[in-house]
Design an enzyme around this catalytic site. Structure first.
Site, PDB file in Angstrom:
ATOM      1  N   ARG A  22       0.854  -1.246  -0.062  1.00 26.97           N
ATOM      2  CA  ARG A  22       0.046  -0.095  -0.172  1.00 26.97           C
ATOM      3  C   ARG A  22       0.765   1.137  -0.043  1.00 26.97           C
ATOM      4  NH1 ARG A  22      -4.973  -0.845   3.995  1.00 26.97           N
ATOM      5  NH2 ARG A  22      -6.552  -1.890   2.664  1.00 26.97           N
ATOM      6  N   GLU A  38      -2.252  -7.971  -5.841  1.00 27.58           N
ATOM      7  CA  GLU A  38      -3.649  -8.596  -6.085  1.00 27.58           C
ATOM      8  C   GLU A  38      -3.570  -9.817  -6.547  1.00 27.58           C
ATOM      9  OE1 GLU A  38      -6.583  -7.254  -5.222  1.00 27.58           O
ATOM     10  OE2 GLU A  38      -5.832  -5.916  -4.499  1.00 27.58           O
ATOM     11  N   THR A  44      -5.958 -16.073  -1.039  1.00 25.13           N
ATOM     12  CA  THR A  44      -4.978 -16.394  -0.115  1.00 25.13           C
ATOM     13  C   THR A  44      -4.989 -15.203   0.911  1.00 25.13           C
ATOM     14  OG1 THR A  44      -3.743 -17.086  -1.807  1.00 25.13           O
ATOM     15  CG2 THR A  44      -2.419 -16.833   0.299  1.00 25.13           C
ATOM     16  N   LEU A  81       2.693 -20.988  -1.902  1.00 26.64           N
ATOM     17  CA  LEU A  81       1.747 -20.179  -1.947  1.00 26.64           C
ATOM     18  C   LEU A  81       0.464 -20.667  -2.554  1.00 26.64           C
ATOM     19  CD1 LEU A  81       1.134 -17.282  -1.105  1.00 26.64           C
ATOM     20  CD2 LEU A  81       2.083 -16.266  -3.154  1.00 26.64           C
ATOM     21  N   GLY A  82       0.549 -21.636  -3.465  1.00 28.19           N
ATOM     22  CA  GLY A  82      -0.544 -22.289  -4.001  1.00 28.19           C
ATOM     23  C   GLY A  82      -1.165 -21.684  -5.065  1.00 28.19           C
ATOM     24  N   TYR A  83      -2.103 -22.644  -5.592  1.00 27.80           N
ATOM     25  CA  TYR A  83      -2.713 -22.068  -6.912  1.00 27.80           C
ATOM     26  C   TYR A  83      -1.826 -21.355  -8.016  1.00 27.80           C
ATOM     27  CZ  TYR A  83      -6.820 -21.971  -3.770  1.00 27.80           C
ATOM     28  OH  TYR A  83      -7.806 -22.240  -2.990  1.00 27.80           O
ATOM     29  N   TYR A 121     -12.427  -9.168 -11.372  1.00 26.12           N
ATOM     30  CA  TYR A 121     -12.134  -8.582  -9.760  1.00 26.12           C
ATOM     31  C   TYR A 121     -10.723  -8.036  -9.667  1.00 26.12           C
ATOM     32  CZ  TYR A 121     -10.355  -8.062  -5.346  1.00 26.12           C
ATOM     33  OH  TYR A 121      -9.939  -7.371  -3.965  1.00 26.12           O
ATOM     34  N   ASP A 139     -14.827  -8.120  -3.218  1.00 25.85           N
ATOM     35  CA  ASP A 139     -14.149  -9.417  -2.721  1.00 25.85           C
ATOM     36  C   ASP A 139     -14.909  -9.886  -1.639  1.00 25.85           C
ATOM     37  OD1 ASP A 139     -13.732  -7.671  -0.495  1.00 25.85           O
ATOM     38  OD2 ASP A 139     -11.398  -8.188  -0.601  1.00 25.85           O
ATOM     39  N   CYS A 191     -16.211  -5.654  10.540  1.00 30.99           N
ATOM     40  CA  CYS A 191     -17.296  -6.520  10.014  1.00 30.99           C
ATOM     41  C   CYS A 191     -17.007  -7.959   9.853  1.00 30.99           C
ATOM     42  CB  CYS A 191     -17.966  -5.859   8.800  1.00 30.99           C
ATOM     43  SG  CYS A 191     -19.580  -6.313   8.291  1.00 30.99           S
ATOM     44  N   CYS A 198     -19.851  -4.594  15.991  1.00 32.98           N
ATOM     45  CA  CYS A 198     -20.809  -3.572  15.491  1.00 32.98           C
ATOM     46  C   CYS A 198     -20.814  -2.354  16.156  1.00 32.98           C
ATOM     47  CB  CYS A 198     -22.129  -4.211  15.394  1.00 32.98           C
ATOM     48  SG  CYS A 198     -22.474  -5.624  14.323  1.00 32.98           S
ATOM     49  N   THR A 298      -8.954 -27.202  -3.857  1.00 35.20           N
ATOM     50  CA  THR A 298     -10.429 -26.644  -3.735  1.00 35.20           C
ATOM     51  C   THR A 298     -11.561 -27.589  -4.209  1.00 35.20           C
ATOM     52  OG1 THR A 298      -9.181 -24.585  -4.628  1.00 35.20           O
ATOM     53  CG2 THR A 298     -11.521 -24.575  -4.770  1.00 35.20           C
TER      54      THR A 298
END
Length: 352
Positions: A22, A38, A44, A81-83, A121, A139, A191, A198, A298
């Site tokens: 960021r 992203e 993940t 890290l997978g995928y 996305y 997301d 949330c 809340c 998955t």
């Protein structure tokens, strides 16, 4: 600016999470870092991605450096890290941006969707966060916030169209990138899926689910079907020095391009000993090890029996031998690391 966005951005300015990808408040985001994060964050968690992101930007600080890296090196850095299709697409995308687009990322959703590995996305997230485009970023955290805000009773994933419309109405023309990140942060920290805080939420007065005392009811989800179990016999070959024989999987398909120990077909139902011997990478005195290795994907669970054998290097063709102490440096998916660890245990038992 609408009241919802104003309240959310005021909260974000005080409570935003600090993340390595960021930009600092007032600083211009780096599209390369936004894109890299992203892609890594697809399915993940933030906690898992952090160290990988730091490793990648240290090794490859810009898209040109990543594009110039050998793909095998990128896959090795990604291991765990997978995928793994993401890693292949990441490298292909870096090469496309560096070599075809002159190192400049497209600044619109339409342009970003042309890049390898970038879906709707991800294109929306990059457009909003890197270029402050008023995109609808949806997301899991955002879905939860808006499902509760408007008491959306339609189960996910069918509710996505309805939720998208609510988010589109809320995205402000000013600071849409911060709005997207603010909503993600709210969903991650306040949330939450269970026991949402809340009373601390800046949107509580407008939240229909909170007013009804039913925040935990939302979002409504369609029950997931039970994942089938596939079974296999995996083969761990070693030589006299303890080195392990590995080969690279085909580029296409599950775990494409990653290193593996060979195995029988992953299928529902057990493989016979005869089928296993036929699939074995070498003729050897194979021993079945006690216990089984289990790993979740998955869409299915994998259950593996491991056979082990020791051979001379000349007894097996192709592939490569890797010393046991060098296995950590290989582009090995987690499931392969499990199989190898099981295969290297000391006591082999019955011959198959």
């Amino acid at each position: 600016m609408n009241a919802l966005a104003a309240a959310l951005l005021a909260w974000y300015d005080r409570h935003r999470r600090t993340m390595p990808w960021r930009a600092l408040p007032g600083a211009k985001p780096d599209p390369y870092r936004v894109w890299l994060a992203e892609i890594m964050l697809q399915q993940t968690t933030v906690a898992t991605v952090g160290p990988y992101f730091q490793k990648f930007v240290k090794a490859w600080p810009d898209v040109g450096a990543l594009a110039a890296a050998p793909r095998e090196t990128v896959l090795e850095a990604w291991a765990g890290l997978g995928y793994y299709a993401r890693a292949r697409n990441l490298h292909a995308c870096a090469q496309y941006v560096a070599n075809t687009l002159g190192g400049v990322f497209p600044d619109t959703e339409e342009g970003l969707l042309e890049l390898p590995g970038v879906g709707p996305y991800t294109a929306a997230a990059i457009a909003a966060i890197a270029f402050d485009r008023p995109a609808v970023v949806l997301d899991g955290n955002v879905e939860r916030v808006f499902a509760r805000m408007f008491s959306v009773a339609t189960p996910l994933p069918k509710a996505k169209t309805e939720l998208r419309a609510h988010v589109a109405d809320a995205v402000p023309p000013e600071r849409p990138g911060d709005f997207a990140q603010a909503t993600m942060d709210l969903g991650a920290t306040i949330c939450a899926p269970r026991k949402p805080s809340c009373l601390l939420c800046p949107l509580k007065l407008a939240c229909l689910a909170h007013r009804a005392g039913e925040a935990e009811r939302y979002p409504v989800k369609t029950p997931k079907p039970k994942r089938p179990t596939r079974r296999t016999i995996a083969f761990v070959l070693t030589d006299r020095s303890g080195a392990v024989w590995l080969r690279r999987r085909p580029d296409r398909g599950l775990l494409g391009g990653m290193m593996e120990v060979p195995s029988t077909e992953w299928r529902v139902g057990s493989a016979s000993d005869a089928a296993a011997r036929k699939a074995a990478p070498a003729s050897a005195a194979w021993h079945a090890l006690p216990g089984k290795v289990r790993h979740g994907f998955t869409h299915f669970e994998l259950e593996a029996v491991v056979w082990r054998a020791r051979v001379r290097r000349s007894d097996v063709a192709g592939g490569q031998w890797v010393a046991a102490e060098a296995l950590a440096d290989q582009a090995l998916p987690t499931v392969m690391r499990k199989l190898i660890a099981h295969g290297l245990q000391k006591d082999a038992v019955k011959k198959p």
